[in-house]
Design a protein around this motif. Structure first.
Motif, PDB file in Angstrom:
ATOM      1  N   ALA A   1      57.928  71.649 -20.845  1.00  0.00           N
ATOM      2  CA  ALA A   1      59.368  71.876 -20.699  1.00  0.00           C
ATOM      3  C   ALA A   1      59.853  71.543 -19.295  1.00  0.00           C
ATOM      4  N   ARG A   2      58.928  71.190 -18.400  1.00  0.00           N
ATOM      5  CA  ARG A   2      59.252  70.836 -17.005  1.00  0.00           C
ATOM      6  C   ARG A   2      59.888  72.009 -16.263  1.00  0.00           C
ATOM      7  N   THR A   3      59.510  73.219 -16.640  1.00  0.00           N
ATOM      8  CA  THR A   3      60.044  74.403 -15.964  1.00  0.00           C
ATOM      9  C   THR A   3      59.038  74.845 -14.894  1.00  0.00           C
ATOM     10  N   ALA A   4      59.331  74.467 -13.665  1.00  0.00           N
ATOM     11  CA  ALA A   4      58.394  74.687 -12.569  1.00  0.00           C
ATOM     12  C   ALA A   4      58.095  76.166 -12.333  1.00  0.00           C
ATOM     13  N   ALA A   5      59.134  76.986 -12.295  1.00  0.00           N
ATOM     14  CA  ALA A   5      58.942  78.412 -12.008  1.00  0.00           C
ATOM     15  C   ALA A   5      58.112  79.080 -13.092  1.00  0.00           C
ATOM     16  N   ARG A   6      58.365  78.725 -14.348  1.00  0.00           N
ATOM     17  CA  ARG A   6      57.619  79.328 -15.445  1.00  0.00           C
ATOM     18  C   ARG A   6      56.155  78.870 -15.432  1.00  0.00           C
ATOM     19  N   SER A   7      55.950  77.629 -15.044  1.00  0.00           N
ATOM     20  CA  SER A   7      54.585  77.107 -14.950  1.00  0.00           C
ATOM     21  C   SER A   7      53.804  77.866 -13.884  1.00  0.00           C
ATOM     22  N   ARG A   8      54.445  78.088 -12.748  1.00  0.00           N
ATOM     23  CA  ARG A   8      53.795  78.824 -11.658  1.00  0.00           C
ATOM     24  C   ARG A   8      53.462  80.252 -12.088  1.00  0.00           C
ATOM     25  N   THR A   9      54.435  80.922 -12.700  1.00  0.00           N
ATOM     26  CA  THR A   9      54.237  82.315 -13.105  1.00  0.00           C
ATOM     27  C   THR A   9      53.133  82.446 -14.155  1.00  0.00           C
ATOM     28  N   ALA A  10      53.116  81.531 -15.120  1.00  0.00           N
ATOM     29  CA  ALA A  10      52.097  81.584 -16.173  1.00  0.00           C
ATOM     30  C   ALA A  10      50.702  81.384 -15.596  1.00  0.00           C
ATOM     31  N   MET A  11      50.585  80.477 -14.624  1.00  0.00           N
ATOM     32  CA  MET A  11      49.288  80.218 -14.016  1.00  0.00           C
ATOM     33  C   MET A  11      48.834  81.412 -13.174  1.00  0.00           C
ATOM     34  N   GLU A  12      49.736  81.979 -12.405  1.00  0.00           N
ATOM     35  CA  GLU A  12      49.388  83.138 -11.580  1.00  0.00           C
ATOM     36  C   GLU A  12      48.904  84.297 -12.448  1.00  0.00           C
ATOM     37  N   LYS A  13      49.608  84.539 -13.547  1.00  0.00           N
ATOM     38  CA  LYS A  13      49.221  85.647 -14.426  1.00  0.00           C
ATOM     39  C   LYS A  13      47.874  85.377 -15.097  1.00  0.00           C
ATOM     40  N   HIS A  14      47.621  84.136 -15.425  1.00  0.00           N
ATOM     41  CA  HIS A  14      46.347  83.760 -16.042  1.00  0.00           C
ATOM     42  C   HIS A  14      45.176  84.189 -15.166  1.00  0.00           C
ATOM     43  N   PHE A  15      45.257  83.907 -13.869  1.00  0.00           N
ATOM     44  CA  PHE A  15      44.150  84.247 -12.983  1.00  0.00           C
ATOM     45  C   PHE A  15      44.139  85.733 -12.617  1.00  0.00           C
ATOM     46  N   ALA A  16      45.308  86.334 -12.531  1.00  0.00           N
ATOM     47  CA  ALA A  16      45.343  87.783 -12.283  1.00  0.00           C
ATOM     48  C   ALA A  16      44.672  88.522 -13.443  1.00  0.00           C
ATOM     49  N   ASP A  17      44.945  88.077 -14.661  1.00  0.00           N
ATOM     50  CA  ASP A  17      44.320  88.701 -15.833  1.00  0.00           C
ATOM     51  C   ASP A  17      42.815  88.446 -15.848  1.00  0.00           C
ATOM     52  N   ALA A  18      42.403  87.264 -15.386  1.00  0.00           N
ATOM     53  CA  ALA A  18      40.971  86.969 -15.311  1.00  0.00           C
ATOM     54  C   ALA A  18      40.293  87.945 -14.357  1.00  0.00           C
ATOM     55  N   GLY A  19      40.952  88.258 -13.242  1.00  0.00           N
ATOM     56  CA  GLY A  19      40.410  89.233 -12.305  1.00  0.00           C
ATOM     57  C   GLY A  19      40.270  90.608 -12.937  1.00  0.00           C
ATOM     58  N   ASP A  20      41.263  90.993 -13.719  1.00  0.00           N
ATOM     59  CA  ASP A  20      41.198  92.291 -14.407  1.00  0.00           C
ATOM     60  C   ASP A  20      40.045  92.318 -15.408  1.00  0.00           C
ATOM     61  N   HIS A  21      39.833  91.193 -16.109  1.00  0.00           N
ATOM     62  CA  HIS A  21      38.729  91.114 -17.057  1.00  0.00           C
ATOM     63  C   HIS A  21      37.389  91.196 -16.328  1.00  0.00           C
ATOM     64  N   ALA A  22      37.300  90.539 -15.171  1.00  0.00           N
ATOM     65  CA  ALA A  22      36.056  90.576 -14.401  1.00  0.00           C
ATOM     66  C   ALA A  22      35.735  92.008 -13.979  1.00  0.00           C
ATOM     67  N   VAL A  23      36.743  92.734 -13.523  1.00  0.00           N
ATOM     68  CA  VAL A  23      36.539  94.130 -13.119  1.00  0.00           C
ATOM     69  C   VAL A  23      36.132  94.983 -14.317  1.00  0.00           C
ATOM     70  N   ALA A  24      36.793  94.762 -15.445  1.00  0.00           N
ATOM     71  CA  ALA A  24      36.470  95.542 -16.647  1.00  0.00           C
ATOM     72  C   ALA A  24      35.029  95.303 -17.089  1.00  0.00           C
ATOM     73  N   LEU A  25      34.579  94.050 -17.013  1.00  0.00           N
ATOM     74  CA  LEU A  25      33.207  93.741 -17.405  1.00  0.00           C
ATOM     75  C   LEU A  25      32.211  94.441 -16.482  1.00  0.00           C
ATOM     76  N   LEU A  26      32.470  94.377 -15.178  1.00  0.00           N
ATOM     77  CA  LEU A  26      31.572  95.031 -14.225  1.00  0.00           C
ATOM     78  C   LEU A  26      31.587  96.547 -14.398  1.00  0.00           C
ATOM     79  N   GLU A  27      32.757  97.087 -14.709  1.00  0.00           N
ATOM     80  CA  GLU A  27      32.854  98.525 -14.990  1.00  0.00           C
ATOM     81  C   GLU A  27      31.942  98.879 -16.168  1.00  0.00           C
ATOM     82  N   ALA A  28      32.020  98.086 -17.232  1.00  0.00           N
ATOM     83  CA  ALA A  28      31.236  98.359 -18.432  1.00  0.00           C
ATOM     84  C   ALA A  28      29.740  98.275 -18.156  1.00  0.00           C
ATOM     85  N   GLN A  29      29.376  97.456 -17.184  1.00  0.00           N
ATOM     86  CA  GLN A  29      27.962  97.284 -16.839  1.00  0.00           C
ATOM     87  C   GLN A  29      27.494  98.308 -15.800  1.00  0.00           C
ATOM     88  N   GLY A  30      28.401  99.193 -15.393  1.00  0.00           N
ATOM     89  CA  GLY A  30      28.031 100.210 -14.417  1.00  0.00           C
ATOM     90  C   GLY A  30      27.874  99.689 -13.009  1.00  0.00           C
TER      91      GLY A  30
END
Length: 228
Positions: free
Chosen positions: A195-224
């Motif tokens: 859609a050539r929407t620069a701001a939305r592209s930036r926001t979607a990418m930032e959230k993608h990696f922020a969520d990846a960080g949350d998943h990484a923490v959750a996995l490590l939590e589960a592993q103690g």
């Protein structure tokens, strides 16, 4: 995801380092972020050297690299120990990477030719076709690589290359719930780019990696990882 480099580094596969110390650093980093090496534990340099089929020299060089990253603490006359990483340390690393990746996506929304968008769509389709974790990892790398290069910024490419080397790889193997989330994120990013929407592209990418960080923490939590 995850998950970095000079201009040439960014086009090389992150899981194929060009030197022995890079191989060693990647494996130690993987073991730490997979919860196999716990905070405060001593790194067995001889065992790593034997595992990787190398001498102890690249292992020691790798530990110096990881010390600069804050993953390892080298203690004089005692050896190398896994740093006591906090949850925020891990989340912040992914979020900072996401901010720079978001800038690249913002630029790519303006610069990416139609043929490249079609190629991204093909990659997203292949990732959702039931391929195995290793192929998912490879396709994920290619998806983000194409966006980063479409930003047409040597500086952003360089920074992302450097940061990418410090991200743990094997996300699609370790995080069983991540592929479905990643597919959804990639479609959002792709729609914003198309859609050539620069701001939305930036926001979607930032959230993608922020969520990846949350998943990484959750996995490590589960592993103690932070259990004492």
């Amino acid at each position: 995801m995850v998950a970095g480099l000079g201009a040439n580094d960014a086009i090389s596969r992150p899981n194929l380092p060009s030197n022995l110390k890079g191989v060693a650093a990647q494996e130690i980093r993987r073991q730490v972020f997979a919860g196999e090496l716990r905070p405060g534990s001593k790194v067995d340099q001889e065992a790593l050297a034997e595992q990787l089929g190398v001498s102890k020299i690249p292992i020691r060089e790798a530990l110096l690299i990881l010390e600069h990253e804050g993953v390892i603490e080298n203690v004089a006359r005692r050896g190398a120990f896994v740093a006591r990483l906090s949850r925020n340390d891990i989340q912040d690393h992914y979020r900072v990477f996401g901010v720079v990746s978001g800038l690249a996506a913002e630029r790519a929304a303006k610069n990416m030719p139609k043929a490249s968008l079609l190629a991204l769509t093909d990659i997203a389709d292949r990732m959702e076709s039931g391929v195995g974790p290793e192929e998912q990892e490879s396709l994920n790398f290619e998806f983000h690589r194409r966006i980063n290069y479409a930003a047409d910024s040597r500086r952003l490419t360089s920074i992302l290359g450097i940061m990418s080397r410090t991200l743990p790889h094997g996300f699609y193997v370790a995080h069983q719930e991540w592929p479905e989330k990643a597919h959804e994120d990639h479609r959002k990013i792709l729609r914003a780019l198309t859609a050539r929407t620069a701001a939305r592209s930036r926001t979607a990418m930032e959230k993608h990696f922020a969520d990846a960080g949350d998943h990484a923490v959750a996995l490590l939590e589960a592993q103690g990882f932070w259990d004492h």
